[in-house]
Design an enzyme around this catalytic site. Sequence first.
Site, PDB file in Angstrom:
ATOM      1  N   SER A 136     -17.197  -2.080  11.483  1.00  0.00           N
ATOM      2  CA  SER A 136     -17.261  -2.341  10.052  1.00  0.00           C
ATOM      3  C   SER A 136     -18.006  -1.231   9.317  1.00  0.00           C
ATOM      4  CB  SER A 136     -17.966  -3.670   9.813  1.00  0.00           C
ATOM      5  OG  SER A 136     -18.040  -3.935   8.430  1.00  0.00           O
ATOM      6  N   LYS A 176     -14.561  -3.572   6.161  1.00  0.00           N
ATOM      7  CA  LYS A 176     -15.831  -3.287   5.473  1.00  0.00           C
ATOM      8  C   LYS A 176     -16.523  -4.591   5.056  1.00  0.00           C
ATOM      9  CE  LYS A 176     -19.140  -1.242   3.270  1.00  0.00           C
ATOM     10  NZ  LYS A 176     -20.235  -0.664   4.076  1.00  0.00           N
ATOM     11  N   ASN A 213     -27.238   5.894   7.053  1.00  0.00           N
ATOM     12  CA  ASN A 213     -26.370   5.540   5.938  1.00  0.00           C
ATOM     13  C   ASN A 213     -27.028   4.436   5.120  1.00  0.00           C
ATOM     14  OD1 ASN A 213     -24.766   2.793   5.793  1.00  0.00           O
ATOM     15  ND2 ASN A 213     -25.054   3.239   7.973  1.00  0.00           N
ATOM     16  N   LEU A 220     -23.094  -1.823   0.856  1.00  0.00           N
ATOM     17  CA  LEU A 220     -21.992  -2.792   0.813  1.00  0.00           C
ATOM     18  C   LEU A 220     -21.083  -2.633  -0.402  1.00  0.00           C
ATOM     19  CD1 LEU A 220     -23.764  -6.034   2.099  1.00  0.00           C
ATOM     20  CD2 LEU A 220     -22.208  -4.533   3.352  1.00  0.00           C
ATOM     21  N   CYS A 244     -27.357  -6.372   7.716  1.00  0.00           N
ATOM     22  CA  CYS A 244     -27.199  -5.151   6.933  1.00  0.00           C
ATOM     23  C   CYS A 244     -28.557  -4.718   6.399  1.00  0.00           C
ATOM     24  CB  CYS A 244     -26.239  -5.345   5.768  1.00  0.00           C
ATOM     25  SG  CYS A 244     -26.058  -3.823   4.810  1.00  0.00           S
ATOM     26  N   LYS A 281     -23.322 -10.865  13.892  1.00  0.00           N
ATOM     27  CA  LYS A 281     -23.738  -9.472  14.118  1.00  0.00           C
ATOM     28  C   LYS A 281     -25.252  -9.385  14.068  1.00  0.00           C
ATOM     29  CE  LYS A 281     -22.529  -4.760  12.971  1.00  0.00           C
ATOM     30  NZ  LYS A 281     -21.448  -3.939  12.428  1.00  0.00           N
ATOM     31  N   GLY A 341     -23.202   0.795  19.161  1.00  0.00           N
ATOM     32  CA  GLY A 341     -24.374   1.595  18.845  1.00  0.00           C
ATOM     33  C   GLY A 341     -24.306   2.894  19.626  1.00  0.00           C
ATOM     34  N   THR A 373     -19.688   5.539  14.267  1.00  0.00           N
ATOM     35  CA  THR A 373     -20.091   6.892  13.888  1.00  0.00           C
ATOM     36  C   THR A 373     -19.332   7.986  14.639  1.00  0.00           C
ATOM     37  OG1 THR A 373     -22.263   6.013  13.356  1.00  0.00           O
ATOM     38  CG2 THR A 373     -22.127   8.388  13.672  1.00  0.00           C
TER      39      THR A 373
HETATM   40  C1  LIG Z   1     -21.370   4.399   7.055  1.00  0.00           C
HETATM   41  C2  LIG Z   1     -21.607   3.096   7.753  1.00  0.00           C
HETATM   42  C3  LIG Z   1     -21.344   1.896   7.087  1.00  0.00           C
HETATM   43  C4  LIG Z   1     -21.556   0.666   7.714  1.00  0.00           C
HETATM   44  N1  LIG Z   1     -21.254  -0.501   7.047  1.00  0.00           N
HETATM   45  C5  LIG Z   1     -21.354  -1.690   7.705  1.00  0.00           C
HETATM   46  C6  LIG Z   1     -20.937  -2.915   7.082  1.00  0.00           C
HETATM   47  O1  LIG Z   1     -20.447  -2.938   5.950  1.00  0.00           O
HETATM   48  N2  LIG Z   1     -21.073  -4.085   7.788  1.00  0.00           N
HETATM   49  C7  LIG Z   1     -21.587  -4.097   9.057  1.00  0.00           C
HETATM   50  O2  LIG Z   1     -21.678  -5.165   9.659  1.00  0.00           O
HETATM   51  N3  LIG Z   1     -21.972  -2.952   9.670  1.00  0.00           N
HETATM   52  C8  LIG Z   1     -21.872  -1.761   9.032  1.00  0.00           C
HETATM   53  N4  LIG Z   1     -22.252  -0.598   9.682  1.00  0.00           N
HETATM   54  C9  LIG Z   1     -22.762  -0.662  11.060  1.00  0.00           C
HETATM   55  C10 LIG Z   1     -21.656  -0.373  12.066  1.00  0.00           C
HETATM   56  O3  LIG Z   1     -20.620  -1.318  11.972  1.00  0.00           O
HETATM   57  C11 LIG Z   1     -22.196  -0.329  13.514  1.00  0.00           C
HETATM   58  O4  LIG Z   1     -22.706  -1.597  13.840  1.00  0.00           O
HETATM   59  C12 LIG Z   1     -23.313   0.689  13.710  1.00  0.00           C
HETATM   60  O5  LIG Z   1     -23.032   1.858  12.986  1.00  0.00           O
HETATM   61  C13 LIG Z   1     -23.543   1.061  15.184  1.00  0.00           C
HETATM   62  O6  LIG Z   1     -22.412   1.664  15.793  1.00  0.00           O
HETATM   63  P1  LIG Z   1     -22.135   3.262  15.857  1.00  0.00           P
HETATM   64  O7  LIG Z   1     -23.363   3.931  16.361  1.00  0.00           O
HETATM   65  O8  LIG Z   1     -20.950   3.413  16.762  1.00  0.00           O
HETATM   66  O9  LIG Z   1     -21.815   3.678  14.466  1.00  0.00           O
HETATM   67  C14 LIG Z   1     -22.053   0.640   9.042  1.00  0.00           C
HETATM   68  C15 LIG Z   1     -22.312   1.855   9.705  1.00  0.00           C
HETATM   69  C16 LIG Z   1     -22.097   3.066   9.094  1.00  0.00           C
HETATM   70  C17 LIG Z   1     -22.377   4.342   9.834  1.00  0.00           C
END
Ligand SMILES: Cc1cc2nc3c(=O)[nH]c(=O)nc-3n(C[C@H](O)[C@H](O)[C@H](O)COP(=O)(O)O)c2cc1C
Lengths: 315, 292
Positions: A28, A54, A78, A82, A138, A173, A254, A277
């Site tokens: 997301s 999202k 970041n 939202l 969040c 989450k 993560g 990411t």
């Molecule tokens: C730019 C960005 C926006 C995100 N927006 C949301 C969101 O709207 N809702 C949510 O549950 N997690 C959000 N996350 C968290 C990610 O879904 C994920 O849990 C977190 O980034 C860890 O995974 P990663 O290291 O692979 O990015 C966001 C992460 C990033 C980098």
Amino acid sequence: MVDQQTEEGSLAVDFCGIRLNNPLVLLSGCVGFGEEYTRVEGFSNRDVGAICLKGTTLEPRLGNPLHRVYETPAGMLNAIGLQNPGVDHVVRKILPTLDFSETRFFANACGATVDEYVDVVRRFDDSPVDAIELNISCPNVKAGGAAFGNDPEMSARVVEACRAVTSKPLITKLSPNQTDIAENARRCIDAGTDAFAAINTLMGMAVDVAARKPVLGNGQGGLSGPAIKPVALLKVHQVYQVCQQRGIPIIGQGGVSSGADAVEFMLAGAALVGVGTALFYDPLVCLAIADHLEQYRLQISAEGAADWVGKLGAA
Amino acid sequence: MNAPQSHRATLLSESAELLSQQAFAGDQMVMRLAASRIAERALPGQFVHVDCGQPMMLRRPLSLMRVDQKQGWVELLYKKVGAGTRLLAERQPGETVSLLGPVGNSFQLHEELSRPLLLGGGVGMPPMLFMASNLRRLKGFKPQVLLASEVPFPFTPEPSSIMIDGMPSSVIATMPLLDDWGVPARLASNQGFPGCFDGFITDLARQWLASLVADERSKVEIFACGPTPMLRAVQELAAEFDLPSQLSVEEYMACAVGGCAGCVVPIRDGDGVAMKRVCVDGPVFAGEQIIF
Ligand SMILES: Cc1cc2nc3c(=O)[nH]c(=O)nc-3n(C[C@H](O)[C@H](O)[C@H](O)COP(=O)(O)O)c2cc1C
Ligand SMILES: Cc1cc2nc3c(=O)[nH]c(=O)nc-3n(C[C@H](O)[C@H](O)[C@H](O)COP(=O)(O)OP(=O)(O)OC[C@H]3O[C@@H](n4cnc5c(N)ncnc54)[C@H](O)[C@@H]3O)c2cc1C
Ligand code: FES
């Protein structure tokens, strides 16, 4: 590799009664409302098991002021805040444009109050989404979000209230920014969650020395990417201790950026593996991860991608 | 007037061989890469999302300056400002650089506005050069290019052989390539470089616009890319002469695919404000809609 010729590839898995192409989930906030990455040549939504949309609130949100993203060692911060067009727009205008034959779509519900979570979930319940993720973690909004997720009592209240209004699979989450993630998970299972996503981002900040200001417009933000992988693995492992007996699956996430990372998360207890990411660096990374998982499956002579989940021996 | 639209075409991930990399004063670099498929589709105003190399996690957005579709290369001009661009500057010919692109929308010409005024400041010059190279082949347009820099230009300025009405007589320097293309151009700087206008690019543009008869002036559309203070001045200039403008803006990016909403800028939307993504809805926006 998922075999496009046959109905189902060798990595297909079950998750809360839903069949997925493979254990990979686009996370997301990283892939908009599900279609953006299909513009990247060589990538198709069929290449992943599910896509989390999202974070969506009841009313539209403009999000945080600039800057919203910033690279840090082996990761990024970041603070999007939202930004989303509101649940009614998502359900009426966006969901009808998604191709549900290619992959599964999970909604990501957010709110500032328990009632708002319930309203958002109720609307998604009456929509084609395959599951609903409760984003109680969040870090980038003042009210709600992490304020709920960091408190087991509040987390359970959100889950319980949402459970009452939907029969779709509920994924909670979890935030890493709390003392006892396992205790929180236990409470959420009792409150009726079907699955977990772990972990959301860790809170952090960056300083612009010349301006003597935080770089992010929001002051602080969520840290993601390889930098948080060891933290995420441990949290998944801790949550798995609680989930194992209850048969509750975890979407581990993560910092996953390679097939080897995905195997690590699965061994630690993740049924599915989320990628966020890493897409920003390599938009085709999921193809390489799926290839690696298939090689690993063959190497250990496993029948399916669920076979090695949680199979971590003692140290 | 058609404002620049969002761009949702296919994005290519291309492993590009670095053909050459040239250093100029003021930490500027010009990099040429073999990327035939991106070159084939690229439009002026679009950019590529560049993998600067390990250990950078995020790519860096850099505008396309020149593309040669026959020979299959693209050229970028960038300034070393931080870790990513410094790392990129160390890459050697023969190495592979991963590019994602072409990203973003592009500058839109309008037939009835046959006198496009192109303003490029510093490392905002690339899209203007790309646009000028297309304009030289388009009949019916009479472009005017102005470039500005506060460090030495990333080329050797020379006196132009193309006369331009309305330019101060001391302002004679141009970029030789533009002269070769037959595109009238002049240079501006506050550093007292010979043959260049001594002052801001918008002041030179104002003098030129004021020299046009009203009928000619009404055919001008302003296109600009450069640092934010310059773009703000261009926005004022366009308002002053009541001319349409298209400006290319910058913001920190993560994905450049439209997935993260990290790169948004505030844009006027009816009576309200919308947060628009520079990588999908931009980088080019109608000048009057941008809220600086
Ligand atoms: C730019 C960005 C926006 C995100 N927006 C949301 C969101 O709207 N809702 C949510 O549950 N997690 C959000 N996350 C968290 C990610 O879904 C994920 O849990 C977190 O980034 C860890 O995974 P990663 O290291 O692979 O990015 C966001 C992460 C990033 C980098
Ligand atoms: C659409 C677009 C086109 C661009 N075209 C060019 C070009 O042709 N030539 C050129 O020299 N520069 C261009 N830039 C700016 C360029 O992307 C930044 O200078 C570069 O990202 C800086 O990275 P760094 O690691 O060297 O600097 P750092 O300051 O160390 O970067 C830190 C972070 O901030 C971001 N950042 C810093 N400054 C900018 C900026 N001005 N715009 C966007 N992100 C920034 C970086 O991407 C990185 O994530 C463009 C920016 C955009 C958005
Ligand atoms: S950089 Fe992710 S939406 Fe533009």
